[in-house]
Each structure stands twice: as C-alpha cells, then as structure tokens.
Design an enzyme around this catalytic site. Structure first.
Site, short mmCIF file in Angstrom:
data_model
loop_
_atom_site.label_atom_id
_atom_site.label_comp_id
_atom_site.label_asym_id
_atom_site.label_seq_id
_atom_site.Cartn_x
_atom_site.Cartn_y
_atom_site.Cartn_z
N ASP A 1 -9.88 3.09 2.17
CA ASP A 1 -10.00 2.48 3.52
C ASP A 1 -10.60 3.48 4.51
O ASP A 1 -11.46 3.13 5.32
CB ASP A 1 -8.62 2.06 4.04
CG ASP A 1 -8.14 0.75 3.43
OD1 ASP A 1 -8.99 -0.06 2.99
OD2 ASP A 1 -6.91 0.53 3.39
N LYS B 1 0.81 -1.23 0.00
CA LYS B 1 0.00 0.00 0.00
C LYS B 1 0.84 1.28 0.00
O LYS B 1 0.39 2.32 -0.48
CB LYS B 1 -0.94 0.01 1.22
CG LYS B 1 -2.11 -0.94 1.07
CD LYS B 1 -3.08 -0.78 2.22
CE LYS B 1 -4.15 -1.84 2.17
NZ LYS B 1 -5.17 -1.67 3.21
P1 NAP Z 1 0.58 -3.07 9.54
O1 NAP Z 1 0.92 -1.77 8.88
O2 NAP Z 1 1.44 -4.25 9.30
O3 NAP Z 1 0.50 -2.78 11.13
C1 NAP Z 1 0.34 -3.84 12.04
C2 NAP Z 1 0.08 -3.29 13.44
O4 NAP Z 1 -0.15 -4.42 14.31
C3 NAP Z 1 1.27 -2.52 14.05
O5 NAP Z 1 0.78 -1.51 14.88
C4 NAP Z 1 1.99 -3.61 14.86
O6 NAP Z 1 2.73 -3.11 15.96
C5 NAP Z 1 0.80 -4.39 15.40
N1 NAP Z 1 1.18 -5.75 15.76
C6 NAP Z 1 1.55 -6.75 14.92
N2 NAP Z 1 1.82 -7.87 15.62
C7 NAP Z 1 1.65 -7.56 16.95
C8 NAP Z 1 1.76 -8.29 18.15
N3 NAP Z 1 2.11 -9.59 18.15
N4 NAP Z 1 1.47 -7.67 19.31
C9 NAP Z 1 1.08 -6.39 19.33
N5 NAP Z 1 0.95 -5.61 18.20
C10 NAP Z 1 1.23 -6.21 17.03
O7 NAP Z 1 -0.90 -3.57 9.17
P2 NAP Z 1 -2.16 -2.66 8.70
O8 NAP Z 1 -2.18 -2.56 7.23
O9 NAP Z 1 -2.19 -1.42 9.52
O10 NAP Z 1 -3.39 -3.61 9.09
C11 NAP Z 1 -3.76 -3.83 10.45
C12 NAP Z 1 -5.04 -4.64 10.53
O11 NAP Z 1 -6.12 -3.94 9.91
C13 NAP Z 1 -4.97 -6.00 9.83
O12 NAP Z 1 -5.52 -6.96 10.68
C14 NAP Z 1 -5.84 -5.86 8.61
O13 NAP Z 1 -6.51 -7.06 8.28
C15 NAP Z 1 -6.86 -4.83 9.08
N6 NAP Z 1 -7.45 -4.10 7.93
C16 NAP Z 1 -8.77 -4.23 7.71
C17 NAP Z 1 -9.36 -3.57 6.63
C18 NAP Z 1 -10.83 -3.74 6.40
O14 NAP Z 1 -11.30 -3.40 5.30
N7 NAP Z 1 -11.58 -4.19 7.36
C19 NAP Z 1 -8.59 -2.77 5.78
C20 NAP Z 1 -7.23 -2.66 6.03
C21 NAP Z 1 -6.66 -3.34 7.11
P3 NAP Z 1 4.29 -2.69 15.79
O15 NAP Z 1 4.28 -1.31 15.21
O16 NAP Z 1 4.83 -2.74 17.17
O17 NAP Z 1 4.91 -3.71 14.87
#
Ligand code: NAP
Length: 291
Positions: free
Chosen positions: A108, A72
């Site tokens: 989003d 993204k």
């Molecule tokens: P991302 O940029 O990879 O960010 C992941 C986040 O999760 C970071 O804040 C990370 O913390 C945290 N994290 C990962 N593993 C962890 C753990 N074991 N313990 C605590 N924190 C942890 O991902 P993203 O794109 O923001 O997406 C996040 C979520 O939103 C995903 O589950 C995705 O499926 C969902 N989402 C949903 C939609 C929808 O349409 N519903 C759209 C987009 C995304 P750190 O910074 O410490 O690594």
C-alpha cells in the site's frame, strides 16, 4: 483469461467483505498480458477463520495472497516472516509463499507513492495534512517521513488515536515531525501556508457517497491538493469540495493499481512497465464503468 490447467498458479484475496473487489481485474489482466499461467480469485473469510484460511492456502500450494479489511494486522500472527517495512507499518497486505510459510509485505505504502508520482503530486518538502489515523493512515505517515515531507498534521475523529500515531512517527523521525488534532480542530492550522491533504478515512465510500469527513469550505481553502484514498466512487464529495475551493483533487484508484502491480511483481518476479500499468488502469476503469 489464460486456460486453467494442472500447472496454473493460484493467487487470491482474503478479506470480509470481498464481493466488490477490483483486484481480480488487475491480476488476471496482468497474467494475460505477461503470458503468466496464473489465476486470481477472491476468498471471503468469515470472522474467526483467518488462521484456517492462511493454513489452507499453504496446504493448497497457493503462490500468494492479498489481504484486505479487516485482516491486515491480524494476519501478521499467521506468517513465517515479515518484511521490515511492513513490520514498521504494522500492517500486511500481500503474502508471498516461501519454503517456510508465507512472508508478509505491505505494498500500500510504495503503491501510494508510485501513484502520487504518476499523478504529478510532490511530497518532498511539502506540509501535509492526513485525515484519519487508521491502518492506511499509518502507512501514509511513514511514507511521508521516508519521502522527505516537511511536516505532517494528523486530524482524526478520535484525537487519541491521532496522538498515538504522531508519537510513534516522531520516535521514528527523531524530531517533532507529526502533530495531532481532532477532526474539528482544523481552525488551529496555520492558514498562511497551503497543504497537500491525504484523505485516509473511510468517510464518503460507497454507498455513503454524499459524506465527507469535513464539509466546511474554510478547511478546503487551506489546500493546494487533495488526495482521496477512496476509489469507489471515483469522484468523492471530498474531491468535489477540494475543486470548489480551487485545489487539485485525485482519487485512490491509481494507488489500488500500483499496490496490485507491486504484489504481482512480488509473486512472479516480473517488473511491470509504466505502459502496461497504464493499460491495466484503463482496464480497471472499463470494469468500474461496467459495474
Ligand atoms: P481503518 O483502519 O478502519 O480506519 C478508518 C479511519 O476512518 C479512522 O481514522 C476512523 O476514525 C475514520 N472514520 C471512520 N468513520 C468515520 C466517521 N464517520 N467520521 C470520521 N472519521 C471516521 O481503515 P483503513 O484501512 O485505514 O482504510 C481507510 C480508507 O482507505 C478506506 O476508505 C479504504 O478504502 C482506503 N484504502 C484505499 C486503498 C487504495 O488502494 N486506494 C488501500 C487501502 C485503503 P476513528 O479512529 O475515529 O475511528
């Protein structure tokens, strides 16, 4: 599905992985219901092949693409122009073909807002906790600022990332709107108020469905509403913990619906009514149950 012919427009999804995506259900259903000659296909793009994929899509005359994890942000380098709102978020999830090349958008953020409105969750005047500081948390924080939330507290495993995001949002707000805490520092939150909490980490996603970013019931007693952006599973552990503490809980399935609906409109110029959005949502639920 509409019969595919020489004039059929092609849209798709690029990401890695894409095998479990629900987006084809959304777009192929909308194409059929609106009588649009369009098919939507997921494309798995290997690491290091993003530019090739975007150039190839242009060469093959694709009408548009969705972009998912992990591209993204990187995809922004491959575009001819970017919508200002996507530029401010720093992430693009929808590409629309123009004469010059692909233009990038982020659906989003407006998708989440439309989903929250449909679920009856108010943002204006609310105090909001965001769990996470990744790509989607950035879009959520900007949406909360734009839609008049009173205050945001970002809680993230890496506190530095939360701090960096809070600083960026505060510059945009021109006031101390967002503050940052580590994920374990929720004991510092004023417990005399109730909060809307948006769960924007990837913790609890399939297949690790028994996990939650915070498991202490005391945290959940701070909440009036929990909104998990995860959509697989449809009921996450975070949502169960919210309900056990007396808070309302929602999943990210409606956000998925509306980010798709908005992308479909960008590609085709067709406005999708709330009735058709609801029909599409029912189709997504059927597809999820059949998995
Ligand atoms: P991302 O940029 O990879 O960010 C992941 C986040 O999760 C970071 O804040 C990370 O913390 C945290 N994290 C990962 N593993 C962890 C753990 N074991 N313990 C605590 N924190 C942890 O991902 P993203 O794109 O923001 O997406 C996040 C979520 O939103 C995903 O589950 C995705 O499926 C969902 N989402 C949903 C939609 C929808 O349409 N519903 C759209 C987009 C995304 P750190 O910074 O410490 O690594």
């Amino acid at each position: 599905m509409n019969p595919v012919g020489g004039k059929t427009a092609v849209c798709g999804l690029i990401g890695n992985p894409v095998e479990h995506t629900m987006s084809p259900v959304i777009h192929n259903f909308l194409a059929e219901k609106t009588g649009t000659d369009l098919v939507y296909v997921p494309f798995h793009v290997e690491t290091g092949r993003l530019q090739d994929a975007v150039t190839g899509a242009l060469g093959l005359n694709l009408l548009g693409l969705n972009v998912t994890v992990p591209y993204k942000t990187d995809v922004m380098e491959c575009l001819s122009s970017i919508d200002p709102s996507a530029e401010a978020i720093g992430a693009v999830n929808t590409l629309v073909r123009t004469e010059e090349g692909f233009r990038g958008y982020n659906t989003d953020m407006p998708g989440l807002y439309r989903a929250m409105c449909a679920d009856g969750v108010r943002v204006a005047g609310e105090r909001v906790l965001i769990l996470g500081a990744g790509g989607v948390a950035r879009a959520v924080a900007l949406m909360l600022l734009e839609k008049g939330a009173e205050q945001v507290i970002l809680l993230n495993r890496s506190r530095d990332k939360a701090l960096e995001l809070a600083e960026r949002i505060n510059v945009k707000a021109g006031r101390p709107f967002a503050e940052a805490l580590g994920l374990e520092e929720y004991g510092r939150i004023d417990a005399s108020r109730k909060y809307l909490c948006i769960q924007a980490t990837s913790v609890g996603m399939y297949p690790k469905t028994e996990e939650a970013p915070i498991t202490d019931p005391d945290f959940y007693r701070l909440l009036s509403t929990g909104y998990d952006l995860i959509f697989n599973p449809m009921e996450t552990r975070f949502m169960r913990l919210c309900r056990e503490a007396g808070a309302e809980a929602f999943n990210g399935y409606r956000m998925l619906l509306y980010q798709g609906v908005l992308a479909f409109s960008l590609w085709t110029g067709i406005e999708i009514s709330e009735e058709l959005a609801a029909e599409t949502y029912a189709e997504m639920c059927r597809a999820m149950e059949a998995k």
